[in-house]
Motif scaffolding. Structure first.
Motif, PDB file in Angstrom:
ATOM      1  N   ASN A 134       0.801  -1.225   0.000  1.00 10.18           N
ATOM      2  CA  ASN A 134       0.000   0.000   0.000  1.00 10.18           C
ATOM      3  C   ASN A 134       0.833   1.274   0.000  1.00 10.18           C
ATOM      4  O   ASN A 134       0.283   2.375  -0.030  1.00 10.18           O
ATOM      5  N   GLU A 135       2.154   1.140   0.038  1.00  6.79           N
ATOM      6  CA  GLU A 135       3.015   2.322   0.014  1.00  6.79           C
ATOM      7  C   GLU A 135       2.955   3.011  -1.351  1.00  6.79           C
ATOM      8  O   GLU A 135       2.808   2.357  -2.387  1.00  6.79           O
ATOM      9  N   GLU A 136       3.073   4.326  -1.330  1.00 10.77           N
ATOM     10  CA  GLU A 136       3.184   5.058  -2.585  1.00 10.77           C
ATOM     11  C   GLU A 136       4.552   4.761  -3.202  1.00 10.77           C
ATOM     12  O   GLU A 136       5.579   4.827  -2.519  1.00 10.77           O
ATOM     13  N   ILE A 137       4.560   4.426  -4.460  1.00 10.74           N
ATOM     14  CA  ILE A 137       5.811   4.064  -5.131  1.00 10.74           C
ATOM     15  C   ILE A 137       6.564   5.328  -5.517  1.00 10.74           C
ATOM     16  O   ILE A 137       6.041   6.199  -6.211  1.00 10.74           O
ATOM     17  N   THR A 138       7.791   5.434  -5.045  1.00  7.74           N
ATOM     18  CA  THR A 138       8.643   6.574  -5.371  1.00  7.74           C
ATOM     19  C   THR A 138      10.025   6.070  -5.751  1.00  7.74           C
ATOM     20  O   THR A 138      10.414   4.949  -5.402  1.00  7.74           O
ATOM     21  N   ARG A 139      10.743   6.886  -6.468  1.00  5.81           N
ATOM     22  CA  ARG A 139      12.106   6.522  -6.856  1.00  5.81           C
ATOM     23  C   ARG A 139      13.089   7.296  -5.983  1.00  5.81           C
ATOM     24  O   ARG A 139      13.159   8.529  -6.034  1.00  5.81           O
ATOM     25  N   LYS A 140      13.841   6.580  -5.186  1.00  3.53           N
ATOM     26  CA  LYS A 140      14.856   7.214  -4.345  1.00  3.53           C
ATOM     27  C   LYS A 140      16.210   7.120  -5.036  1.00  3.53           C
ATOM     28  O   LYS A 140      16.446   6.227  -5.853  1.00  3.53           O
ATOM     29  N   GLU A 141      17.084   8.018  -4.663  1.00  6.08           N
ATOM     30  CA  GLU A 141      18.385   8.047  -5.337  1.00  6.08           C
ATOM     31  C   GLU A 141      19.424   7.228  -4.577  1.00  6.08           C
ATOM     32  O   GLU A 141      20.519   7.689  -4.291  1.00  6.08           O
ATOM     33  N   HIS A 142      19.037   5.994  -4.240  1.00 11.51           N
ATOM     34  CA  HIS A 142      20.010   5.109  -3.602  1.00 11.51           C
ATOM     35  C   HIS A 142      19.663   3.663  -3.907  1.00 11.51           C
ATOM     36  O   HIS A 142      18.567   3.347  -4.379  1.00 11.51           O
ATOM     37  N   ILE A 143      20.602   2.786  -3.635  1.00  9.58           N
ATOM     38  CA  ILE A 143      20.421   1.340  -3.821  1.00  9.58           C
ATOM     39  C   ILE A 143      20.395   0.682  -2.447  1.00  9.58           C
ATOM     40  O   ILE A 143      21.259   0.941  -1.602  1.00  9.58           O
ATOM     41  N   THR A 144      19.384  -0.142  -2.209  1.00 11.98           N
ATOM     42  CA  THR A 144      19.242  -0.845  -0.932  1.00 11.98           C
ATOM     43  C   THR A 144      19.960  -2.183  -0.991  1.00 11.98           C
ATOM     44  O   THR A 144      19.818  -2.926  -1.961  1.00 11.98           O
TER      45      THR A 144
END
Length: 228
Positions: A173-183
């Motif tokens: 249910n989280e809003e999908i966003t693009r972060k500038e990192h790699i997990t």
């Protein structure tokens, strides 16, 4: 209905799955939760009735399980006592997520035990196989937590007893966003080994979730954080 849900406490994957499964089981009856082993960090919203020593694995720092530390931590006398004393015959349903105490207690008392785990799939006759067989690993999978019947999780559903992985509703249910990192989450490797392998990607930012640290710290383009 009285249900015993037993969880393997090596790593956080089994616990993460339980966070989704236990509420569904609670709709069917009274659920007691058992965890054996101590290699997990996540918090559970439900009480743990049995917190056992069991026979858990210890993660290494170079990939895989640290066989020596696993052996040194093993307490066979305590394991046998826990198997003998666990009252599995008091439950209408026993479910084991690759958990050995509950599985062997059921074997001892001739009580049905349902396996619910990723490991269950690896023994399925239709499961993908590596080119070479790891006979010791296969023996562990067969004997570590024997069950009456099993249901497993795999990325491809190739049989009625195989399901796709469980993903929590909070994540779905989280809003999908693009972060500038790699997990990165590779608990069987040390922080240093991971950083050294990724060191030359200087233009990228990394978030490493590490079982080896209790507090977050930063090293150049690497943030190292405890599991959450």
């Amino acid at each position: 209905m009285k249900i015993l849900y037993a969880i393997q406490g090596t790593g956080n994957g089994h616990i993460s799955r339980a966070l989704e499964i236990v509420p569904h089981l609670q709709e069917k009856g009274k659920v007691d939760v058992l965890v054996s082993g101590s290699q997990w960090e996540l918090q559970t919203p439900f009480p743990i009735k049995y917190n056992l020593h069991g026979f858990g694995f210890v993660f290494g720092k170079k990939g895989g399980v640290d066989i020596l530390r696993t052996y040194l931590r093993m307490d066979s006398a305590k394991l046998l006592r826990e198997i003998r004393e666990l009252p599995v015959d008091k439950y209408d349903l026993v479910i084991s997520d690759f958990e050995p105490v509950s599985a062997w207690a059921c074997q001892l008392r001739k009580v049905p035990c349902i396996g619910l785990s990723n490991q269950a799939v690896t023994l399925h006759p239709l499961a993908p196989r590596p080119e070479s067989t790891d006979h010791f690993g296969k023996l562990i999978l067969e004997k570590y937590a024997p069950v009456t019947s099993s249901y497993g999780f795999h990325f491809r559903r190739f049989d009625d007893s195989v399901y796709t992985p469980i993903i929590g509703n909070d994540l779905r249910n989280e809003e999908i966003t693009r972060k500038e990192h790699i997990t990165v989450y590779l608990p069987s490797y040390s922080d240093e080994r991971i950083i050294n392998k990724l060191w030359h990607y200087k233009d990228l930012s990394f978030r490493i979730f590490s079982k080896k640290t209790k507090t977050a710290y930063r090293e150049r383009n690497f943030w190292v954080l405890p599991p959450d």
